[in-house]
Write a protein that holds these residues in place. Structure first.
Motif, PDB file in Angstrom:
ATOM      1  N   ILE A 171      24.054  -5.716 -31.264  1.00  0.00           N
ATOM      2  CA  ILE A 171      23.132  -6.006 -32.558  1.00  0.00           C
ATOM      3  C   ILE A 171      22.084  -6.052 -32.212  1.00  0.00           C
ATOM      4  CG2 ILE A 171      22.122  -7.518 -34.903  1.00  0.00           C
ATOM      5  CD1 ILE A 171      25.428  -6.305 -34.948  1.00  0.00           C
ATOM      6  N   PHE A 172      21.270  -6.347 -31.331  1.00  0.00           N
ATOM      7  CA  PHE A 172      19.725  -5.804 -31.013  1.00  0.00           C
ATOM      8  C   PHE A 172      19.754  -4.649 -30.527  1.00  0.00           C
ATOM      9  CE2 PHE A 172      19.723 -10.723 -28.996  1.00  0.00           C
ATOM     10  CZ  PHE A 172      18.445 -11.160 -30.229  1.00  0.00           C
ATOM     11  N   LEU A 173      20.945  -4.302 -29.882  1.00  0.00           N
ATOM     12  CA  LEU A 173      20.256  -2.542 -29.810  1.00  0.00           C
ATOM     13  C   LEU A 173      20.068  -1.632 -30.522  1.00  0.00           C
ATOM     14  CD1 LEU A 173      20.177  -1.363 -27.137  1.00  0.00           C
ATOM     15  CD2 LEU A 173      22.615  -0.593 -27.810  1.00  0.00           C
ATOM     16  N   SER A 174      21.108  -2.125 -31.908  1.00  0.00           N
ATOM     17  CA  SER A 174      20.902  -1.128 -32.704  1.00  0.00           C
ATOM     18  C   SER A 174      19.182  -1.644 -34.013  1.00  0.00           C
ATOM     19  CB  SER A 174      21.628  -1.712 -33.995  1.00  0.00           C
ATOM     20  OG  SER A 174      21.925  -3.183 -34.287  1.00  0.00           O
ATOM     21  N   ALA A 175      18.956  -3.034 -33.600  1.00  0.00           N
ATOM     22  CA  ALA A 175      17.863  -3.004 -34.096  1.00  0.00           C
ATOM     23  C   ALA A 175      16.245  -3.135 -33.388  1.00  0.00           C
ATOM     24  CB  ALA A 175      17.432  -4.784 -34.234  1.00  0.00           C
ATOM     25  N   LEU A 176      16.849  -2.393 -31.926  1.00  0.00           N
ATOM     26  CA  LEU A 176      15.201  -2.188 -31.112  1.00  0.00           C
ATOM     27  C   LEU A 176      15.318  -0.535 -31.807  1.00  0.00           C
ATOM     28  CD1 LEU A 176      16.509  -3.604 -27.556  1.00  0.00           C
ATOM     29  CD2 LEU A 176      14.222  -3.741 -28.867  1.00  0.00           C
ATOM     30  N   GLN A 177      16.572   0.019 -31.723  1.00  0.00           N
ATOM     31  CA  GLN A 177      16.058   1.915 -32.182  1.00  0.00           C
ATOM     32  C   GLN A 177      15.993   2.262 -34.101  1.00  0.00           C
ATOM     33  OE1 GLN A 177      20.355   2.886 -30.957  1.00  0.00           O
ATOM     34  NE2 GLN A 177      20.075   3.128 -28.965  1.00  0.00           N
ATOM     35  N   SER A 178      15.365   0.782 -34.368  1.00  0.00           N
ATOM     36  CA  SER A 178      15.019   1.210 -36.028  1.00  0.00           C
ATOM     37  C   SER A 178      13.494   0.967 -35.610  1.00  0.00           C
ATOM     38  CB  SER A 178      16.102   0.282 -36.845  1.00  0.00           C
ATOM     39  OG  SER A 178      15.686  -1.090 -36.396  1.00  0.00           O
ATOM     40  N   VAL A 179      12.770   0.291 -34.752  1.00  0.00           N
ATOM     41  CA  VAL A 179      11.600   0.117 -34.183  1.00  0.00           C
ATOM     42  C   VAL A 179      10.416   0.683 -34.013  1.00  0.00           C
ATOM     43  CG1 VAL A 179      10.128  -1.080 -33.166  1.00  0.00           C
ATOM     44  CG2 VAL A 179      11.816  -2.207 -33.191  1.00  0.00           C
ATOM     45  N   PRO A 180      10.235   1.692 -35.264  1.00  0.00           N
ATOM     46  CA  PRO A 180       9.712   2.927 -34.781  1.00  0.00           C
ATOM     47  C   PRO A 180       8.238   3.078 -33.435  1.00  0.00           C
ATOM     48  CG  PRO A 180       8.812   1.723 -37.375  1.00  0.00           C
ATOM     49  CD  PRO A 180       8.858   0.805 -36.145  1.00  0.00           C
ATOM     50  N   PRO A 181       8.579   4.167 -33.299  1.00  0.00           N
ATOM     51  CA  PRO A 181       7.962   4.295 -31.303  1.00  0.00           C
ATOM     52  C   PRO A 181       6.933   4.132 -32.174  1.00  0.00           C
ATOM     53  CG  PRO A 181       9.237   6.816 -32.222  1.00  0.00           C
ATOM     54  CD  PRO A 181      10.014   5.582 -33.712  1.00  0.00           C
ATOM     55  N   GLU A 182       5.678   4.546 -33.090  1.00  0.00           N
ATOM     56  CA  GLU A 182       4.696   4.766 -33.053  1.00  0.00           C
ATOM     57  C   GLU A 182       3.517   3.688 -33.109  1.00  0.00           C
ATOM     58  OE1 GLU A 182       6.827   5.661 -35.556  1.00  0.00           O
ATOM     59  OE2 GLU A 182       6.563   7.925 -36.352  1.00  0.00           O
ATOM     60  N   LEU A 183       4.557   2.731 -33.510  1.00  0.00           N
ATOM     61  CA  LEU A 183       3.985   0.768 -33.241  1.00  0.00           C
ATOM     62  C   LEU A 183       3.897   0.578 -31.710  1.00  0.00           C
ATOM     63  CD1 LEU A 183       5.832  -1.238 -36.242  1.00  0.00           C
ATOM     64  CD2 LEU A 183       3.597   0.121 -36.022  1.00  0.00           C
ATOM     65  N   HIS A 184       5.076   1.418 -30.319  1.00  0.00           N
ATOM     66  CA  HIS A 184       4.413   0.647 -29.633  1.00  0.00           C
ATOM     67  C   HIS A 184       3.733   1.836 -28.838  1.00  0.00           C
ATOM     68  CE1 HIS A 184       7.675  -1.741 -28.536  1.00  0.00           C
ATOM     69  NE2 HIS A 184       8.221  -0.630 -29.470  1.00  0.00           N
ATOM     70  N   GLU A 185       3.261   3.500 -29.156  1.00  0.00           N
ATOM     71  CA  GLU A 185       2.213   4.151 -29.077  1.00  0.00           C
ATOM     72  C   GLU A 185       1.305   3.914 -29.401  1.00  0.00           C
ATOM     73  OE1 GLU A 185       3.963   7.680 -31.183  1.00  0.00           O
ATOM     74  OE2 GLU A 185       5.552   8.212 -29.613  1.00  0.00           O
ATOM     75  N   ALA A 186       1.181   3.266 -30.093  1.00  0.00           N
ATOM     76  CA  ALA A 186      -0.683   3.325 -30.680  1.00  0.00           C
ATOM     77  C   ALA A 186      -0.745   1.895 -29.977  1.00  0.00           C
ATOM     78  CB  ALA A 186      -0.647   2.593 -31.542  1.00  0.00           C
ATOM     79  N   ALA A 187       0.241   0.892 -29.425  1.00  0.00           N
ATOM     80  CA  ALA A 187      -0.227  -0.169 -28.563  1.00  0.00           C
ATOM     81  C   ALA A 187      -0.822  -0.190 -27.345  1.00  0.00           C
ATOM     82  CB  ALA A 187       1.061  -1.434 -28.611  1.00  0.00           C
ATOM     83  N   GLU A 188      -0.105   1.201 -26.854  1.00  0.00           N
ATOM     84  CA  GLU A 188      -0.335   1.665 -25.227  1.00  0.00           C
ATOM     85  C   GLU A 188      -1.584   1.996 -25.118  1.00  0.00           C
ATOM     86  OE1 GLU A 188       2.557   4.095 -21.756  1.00  0.00           O
ATOM     87  OE2 GLU A 188       3.542   4.320 -23.698  1.00  0.00           O
ATOM     88  N   ILE A 189      -1.710   2.982 -25.927  1.00  0.00           N
ATOM     89  CA  ILE A 189      -2.845   3.646 -26.387  1.00  0.00           C
ATOM     90  C   ILE A 189      -3.858   2.651 -26.058  1.00  0.00           C
ATOM     91  CG2 ILE A 189      -4.695   4.985 -27.644  1.00  0.00           C
ATOM     92  CD1 ILE A 189      -2.807   6.261 -28.587  1.00  0.00           C
ATOM     93  N   ASP A 190      -3.698   1.424 -26.838  1.00  0.00           N
ATOM     94  CA  ASP A 190      -5.102  -0.059 -27.451  1.00  0.00           C
ATOM     95  C   ASP A 190      -4.503  -0.494 -25.566  1.00  0.00           C
ATOM     96  OD1 ASP A 190      -5.391   1.176 -29.059  1.00  0.00           O
ATOM     97  OD2 ASP A 190      -4.634  -0.537 -30.509  1.00  0.00           O
TER      98      ASP A 190
END
Length: 289
Positions: A171-190
């Protein structure tokens, strides 16, 4: 045509009425009676709140409640943390991720008696693999696990958590895969590191899923019976007797079905109250709330 919808839901509705609603109402009604079942319907005696009043002075009931809180209080977080950890690992570039997901999920679909039998062999005090391994590591007196008053409940908590981690992982894995990757990319750029991205992006995104799993796990632990009945029968002594097993003892061993029903009603009220508190607590805390 308006009856077509009713025809489609009728099987499920009949099942709900027969196996959920009617037993629920009957259980609430029986909690106000003194009934041993053997005497039949004519032997039902209405006693009002006498069963609930007796529970307030029943020390075994309060000890069983304390063990249930310990069972759920340790089991639910342990199961969820284990499932989340596995999901975070499998969400990365892991070889054989699909096979590993199936392996971790497998204990969830296996009969609890089969799980209990395997662990009964592994945790045997003298010939079990676990204690033999501990002996080889230099521990001369390893725990007696299921036959020890100090370890029996903790052992069942560990076994239950192990069996439930796979379901939480999927269940957690399905939720993790639904997180938009753009959010992680933006946080990483910051300049956000792994932990910062987890606390500001991943965890808030998982809040609805976490709440759902916490509620389901709490309900499951409050009803935990199969492994306790098979592995310890509530013992040694009453060291692993939770509310669900105490209710079974009162009803099916001592034939006090009214008293057992009262225990079930109080247990259900407690679970409902905790569910409402958890649901209200998570409102507004998720990323998409």
């Amino acid at each position: 045509m308006r009856w077509a919808g009713w025809l489609f839901i009728m099987p499920n509705l009949i099942g709900f009425l027969c196996f959920t609603l009617v037993p629920l109402i009957a259980g609430i009604g029986i909690s106000f009676t003194d009934w041993n079942v053997v005497s039949g319907i004519d032997g039902i005696t209405f006693v009002g709140l006498a069963n609930f009043s007796a529970l307030m002075g029943d020390s075994q009931f309060w000890w069983a409640m304390a063990r249930t809180f310990l069972y759920a209080g340790l089991g639910v977080p342990l199961t969820m943390l284990g499932g989340l950890g596995l999901a975070l690992v499998l969400n990365g570039p892991v070889i054989g991720r699909g096979v590993l997901r199936l392996i971790f999920f497998f204990p969830h679909i296996v009969n609890s008696i089969a799980i209990g039998f395997v662990w009964l062999l592994l945790l045997h005090p003298t010939s079990g693999v676990v204690n033999l391994l501990l002996n080889s590591l230099g521990l001369e007196e390893p725990p007696a696990w299921l036959v020890s008053q100090d370890w029996s409940l903790l052992t069942i908590i560990l076994i239950t958590s192990w069996a439930g981690m796979g379901f939480h992982c999927v269940i957690f894995l399905s939720a993790l895969q639904s997180v938009p990757p753009e959010l992680h990319e933006a946080a990483e750029i910051d300049g956000a590191g792994w932990w910062r991205r987890f606390t500001t992006v991943t965890w808030p995104s998982l809040m609805p899923t976490t709440t759902f799993l916490a509620i389901m796990s709490m309900i499951g632990h409050s009803q935990g019976f199969g492994l306790i009945a098979f592995l310890t029968q509530g013992g040694p002594g009453d060291s692993s007797t939770t509310l669900s097993y105490y209710m079974y003892q009162r009803g099916f061993q001592w034939y006090q079905f009214g008293y057992a029903a009262a225990i079930g009603v109080l247990n259900a009220i407690g679970v409902l109250a905790l569910t409402v508190v958890m649901w209200r607590f998570q409102k507004g805390r998720g990323l998409y709330s």
